[in-house]
Design an enzyme around this catalytic site. Structure first.
Site, PDB file in Angstrom:
ATOM      1  CB  SER A   1      -0.885   0.010   1.243  1.00  0.00           C
ATOM      2  OG  SER A   1      -0.067   0.088   2.403  1.00  0.00           O
ATOM      3  N   GLY A   2       2.150   1.107   0.236  1.00  0.00           N
ATOM      4  CA  GLY A   2       2.991   2.286   0.431  1.00  0.00           C
ATOM      5  C   GLY A   2       3.130   2.629   1.899  1.00  0.00           C
ATOM      6  N   GLY A   3       2.621   1.772   2.773  1.00  0.00           N
ATOM      7  CA  GLY A   3       2.736   1.968   4.215  1.00  0.00           C
ATOM      8  C   GLY A   3       3.829   1.098   4.806  1.00  0.00           C
TER       9      GLY A   3
ATOM     10  CB  SER B   1       2.212  -3.511   2.805  1.00  0.00           C
ATOM     11  OG  SER B   1       2.347  -2.154   2.475  1.00  0.00           O
TER      12      SER B   1
ATOM     13  CB  CYS C   1     -12.169  -3.202   1.332  1.00  0.00           C
ATOM     14  SG  CYS C   1     -10.693  -2.944   0.330  1.00  0.00           S
TER      15      CYS C   1
ATOM     16  N   GLY D   1      -0.074  -6.895   5.028  1.00  0.00           N
ATOM     17  CA  GLY D   1       0.475  -6.399   6.288  1.00  0.00           C
ATOM     18  C   GLY D   1      -0.513  -6.413   7.433  1.00  0.00           C
TER      19      GLY D   1
ATOM     20  CB  CYS E   1      -9.145   3.560   1.462  1.00  0.00           C
ATOM     21  SG  CYS E   1     -10.415   2.660   0.564  1.00  0.00           S
TER      22      CYS E   1
END
Length: 376
Positions: free
Chosen positions: A16-18, A21, A105, A129, A202
């Protein structure tokens, strides 16, 4: 796990860019797996200034993937997300309920659309994650267990996953606590090590929820009343309020109230478009003794009908409550060991046997001693 060695096992990681993860991908790479990172674009979140947070997030995915040496792709699930998650979200609000898009989701996108895409990439497993754990029996049955970090455990949101999905899923962070995940990221010098966690839904992000919802559903203001029929003012639209809510009512010390107790939403009536309010956190109308729920899904095979005493959560991060469940196909009646506050139609009820998450269902109606509570 399959009989393959890690090097022969392809794991596609939802990135996700977090930080969570990112560390998931790092740990799997260090364990020798054939790792591919995939960024899911589920929503066009370009704001009025033309800034798209998904673009920034994808840059972070690319930076981390390059750092740890794994290939990465981006996949667009905007249509699937709109059809399977967002339309459900709007329909629930129209019906006077409070939906849980995170549960949907995971069920429809991260462990269905994404899982299907990963299989096309030759994946043996997908990994995310999430803070949850899986344990596999000798006969191959997979049990989903709470994450070791009690404060971060996300099994509530994963409760609709099926045995088939869990058999193809890895949760590498499940045994870790969040501070340790941050430390691993910092030690490895990952680009996302200090990035703050995303919160909220989100597709709403940092936007004002009321304003966002109003863009898609016309608000219908109406009367705000006590259960005794005393008019307390007007509400902005039932969809903006949830059972047990305190803030945003705009009725402080007025109307000759007898106590200084704060006001709470204690009921809704969609047919008359009335919002019911009452004083006190422990207002009697906020408590119910049982509920009916549907869309029941178990994480492993269960009989078509059965009764069981177990524990349940009715919202994320809530303490477990003792319950008896009466299962009939995809419907369940849940009797509480003791009255529970602010049961909210549209939210998930999730069942546990000790550390194991057994599955969950979506709340339809709450009762107090067989009497329907006017919560929607």
């Amino acid at each position: 796990m399959s009989g393959k060695s890690p090097a022969q096992t392809r794991v596609v990681v939802g990135m996700s860019g977090g930080v969570d993860s990112s560390v998931t991908a790092l740990l799997l790479k260090e364990q020798g797996y054939d790792v591919i990172g995939v960024f899911m674009k589920n929503w066009d979140d370009t704001d009025e200034n033309g800034v798209c947070t998904a673009t920034e997030d994808y840059k972070d995915v690319a930076a981390v993937a390059d750092q740890i040496g794994v290939p990465y792709y981006s996949v667009n699930f905007e249509k699937e997300y709109w059809d399977r998650v967002f339309e459900y979200f709007l329909a629930e609000y129209r019906a006077g309920r409070t939906p849980n898009p995170d549960v949907m989701c995971n069920k429809e996108i991260k462990f269905k659309a994404f899982l299907d895409y990963a299989m096309e990439l030759g994946a043996d497993y997908v990994a995310t994650g999430h803070y949850a754990q899986v344990r596999t029996d000798e006969d191959g049955t997979v049990h989903m267990l709470r994450g070791a970090d009690n404060n971060k455990d996300q099994t509530y949101f994963l409760s609709q996953l099926t045995q088939e999905q869990l058999k193809k899923t890895m949760f590498p962070l499940g045994h870790l606590e969040k501070p340790e995940v941050r430390r691993i990221a910092e030690k490895a010098g990952l680009a996302t090590a200090k990035k703050k966690d995303s919160t909220g839904i989100c597709f709403i992000g940092e936007k004002n929820f009321k304003k966002f919802l109003g863009e898609y559903l016309p608000a219908q203001p109406g009367k705000m009343m006590t259960l005794d029929g005393v008019e307390m003012g007007n509400h902005a639209g039932l969809m903006y309020y949830t059972i047990g809510q305190r803030g945003g009512l705009g009725i402080g010390g007025q109307h000759g109230q007898l106590t200084s107790d704060p006001w709470f939403v204690v009921g809704k009536d969609l047919t008359t478009n009335t919002l019911y309010v009452g004083q006190g956190f422990h207002h009697e109308h906020l408590y119910s003794t049982s509920l009916d729920a549907s869309d029941l899904s178990f994480t492993r095979e269960m009989p078509e009908t059965f009764d069981l005493h177990c524990t349940a959560k009715f919202r994320y991060r809530q303490e477990d409550t003792g319950v008896t469940i009466h299962v009939n196909g995809d419907k369940v009646t849940v009797d509480f060991d003791e009255p529970v506050r602010a049961i909210t139609p549209g939210q998930a009820v999730v069942f546990y046997d000790g550390e194991e998450c057994l599955g969950g269902a979506m709340i339809d109606v709450a009762y107090k001693e067989q009497k329907v509570m006017q919560y929607q």
